[in-house]
Enzyme design. Structure first.
Site, PDB file in Angstrom:
ATOM      1  N   TYR A 195     147.470  18.060  16.351  1.00 11.79           N
ATOM      2  CA  TYR A 195     146.333  19.179  16.539  1.00 11.79           C
ATOM      3  C   TYR A 195     145.751  19.350  17.945  1.00 11.79           C
ATOM      4  O   TYR A 195     144.909  19.867  18.204  1.00 11.79           O
ATOM      5  CB  TYR A 195     145.111  18.986  15.566  1.00 11.79           C
TER       6      TYR A 195
ATOM      7  N   LYS B 145     154.851   7.580   9.691  1.00  9.73           N
ATOM      8  CA  LYS B 145     156.157   7.757   9.516  1.00  9.73           C
ATOM      9  C   LYS B 145     156.705   7.242  10.855  1.00  9.73           C
ATOM     10  O   LYS B 145     157.469   7.677  11.613  1.00  9.73           O
ATOM     11  CB  LYS B 145     156.270   9.310   9.362  1.00  9.73           C
TER      12      LYS B 145
ATOM     13  N   ASP C   4     155.317   9.853   3.187  1.00  7.58           N
ATOM     14  CA  ASP C   4     155.960  10.561   1.958  1.00  7.58           C
ATOM     15  C   ASP C   4     155.858   9.683   0.579  1.00  7.58           C
ATOM     16  O   ASP C   4     155.424  10.275  -0.253  1.00  7.58           O
ATOM     17  CB  ASP C   4     157.575  10.898   2.395  1.00  7.58           C
TER      18      ASP C   4
ATOM     19  N   ASP D 257     145.062  15.576   7.217  1.00  7.94           N
ATOM     20  CA  ASP D 257     144.769  17.172   6.680  1.00  7.94           C
ATOM     21  C   ASP D 257     145.669  17.308   5.386  1.00  7.94           C
ATOM     22  O   ASP D 257     144.899  17.765   4.359  1.00  7.94           O
ATOM     23  CB  ASP D 257     145.235  17.994   7.537  1.00  7.94           C
TER      24      ASP D 257
END
Ligand code: ATP
Length: 339
Positions: A128, A175, A208, A232
């Protein structure tokens, strides 16, 4: 008796469903007994039309002075146009922690009763930072920035919050098998901070897998620590666990400044129709009342809200009712008057 303190609060009604839900929440807040002086400002496209600026200088100055704001959603154009007002304000006031408690309300038939999660989202970096460029036609680069400073302070915020609020377990979500350097740094910082808090269990899950686990069994989690983008996305997923975006509150917190806003956006599909659910912004405002040391007013609003949900007579459409924003607000005010 001492005169009650009047809180000066910057108010940004926003656009889309923003003005409707903000008006509802202001009415409820003013009925709690807490005293407010609102400094009201437009932001985004509406502000540009009036002032020629997306965020008027007077709005910045107001937040600078008051250090607390209540904000409705402001539309961010997709794929072009001006930069997100939400992201800009968070960066400008260094509101590095986005806190999103996720809890069931009574009377709602959701997949899981008794969900009690806290999302701690890093609010100023990651994807972001807005650093995107076209390398050659057909190829763009988007830069994700993860810093040791940013990762350490959000991890410390999460652990301090957990300690203060009696929470037992933090999972850092990542991740790092793919983004070895960036998410690897985020995890390293979280691990270091975790060592300072031996009373709080610490774990790490892949993003995930976390999404699947949350849908299968949300009770295995307590507090989730996430980078900006993951936070988010997981916030919307978690809002879905307890009844949808109409319910989930949020607080953007810095060292001595805070902007309270719902998780949801401006929902243009239902704007201006008196159907939006003001609960998410109301629950954000209740977090604001607690920060302003207005615990009695916060309890009063929370109790009235829960009464209306438990009775199921004046709920909005998104949670299975038929009431409009105005009727729902009237029901909360009536419940508060009876308390
Ligand atoms: P953004 O990316 O701008 O934050 P979002 O993903 O949060 O947006 P929204 O536009 O807020 O998306 O909402 C998605 C849908 O959820 C809306 O189209 C609307 O139908 C529903 N919704 C969101 N907020 C509310 C609300 N307060 N009351 C009722 N329905 C809502």
């Amino acid at each position: 008796m001492a005169e009650k303190k009047t809180h000066k609060v910057t108010l940004i009604p926003g656009d889309g469903i923003g003005p409707e839900v903000t008006q509802a929440v202001v009415r409820i807040l003013e009925a709690t007994g807490a005293k407010f002086e609102w400094e009201r400002f437009a932001a985004g496209a509406e502000a540009f039309e009036i002032h020629g600026e997306y965020i008027p200088a007077a709005l910045y100055e107001s937040i600078e002075r008051n250090r607390v704001a209540l904000k409705g959603p402001v539309t961010t154009p997709i794929g072009g146009g001006f930069k997100s007002i939400n992201v800009t304000l968070r960066k400008k006031f260094d509101l590095f922690a986005n806190l999103r408690p996720i809890r069931n309300l009574p009377g709602l038939d959701t997949k899981y009763p008794g969900v009690d999660l806290v999302i701690v989202r890093e609010n100023t970096e990651g994807e972001y930072v807005g650093l995107e460029h076209e390398v050659v036609p057909g190829v763009v680069e988007s830069i994700k920035v993860i810093t040791e400073k940013g990762s350490t302070r959000i991890a410390r915020f999460a652990f301090e919050y957990a300690r203060k609020h009696g929470r037992k377990k933090i999972h850092a979500i990542h991740k790092a098998n793919i983004m070895k350097l960036s998410d690897g740094l985020f995890l390293r910082c979280a691990r270091q901070v975790a060592e300072e808090f031996p009373g709080i269990a610490y774990g790490e899950h892949l993003i995930d897998n976390t999404c699947m686990q949350l849908v299968m069994n949300p009770f295995q989690y307590d507090t989730l620590l996430l980078e900006n983008l993951y936070g988010d996305i997981v916030s919307d997923l978690c809002a879905g666990l307890v009844g949808g975006l109409g319910l989930a509150p949020g607080a953007n917190l810095g060292v001595d400044c805070a902007i309270f806003e719902a998780v949801h956006g401006s929902a243009p599909d239902i704007a201006g129709k008196d159907v939006a659910n003001p609960t998410a912004l109301l629950q954000s405002a209740i977090l604001m009342l607690r920060r302003l040391d207005e615990a009695a007013a916060a309890d009063k609003a929370q109790k009235a809200l829960e009464t209306v949900y438990a009775e199921r007579k004046s709920l909005t459409r998104d949670v299975g009712g038929t009431a409009g924003t105005t009727q729902f607000t009237g029901a909360v005010l009536a419940a508060m008057a009876q308390n």
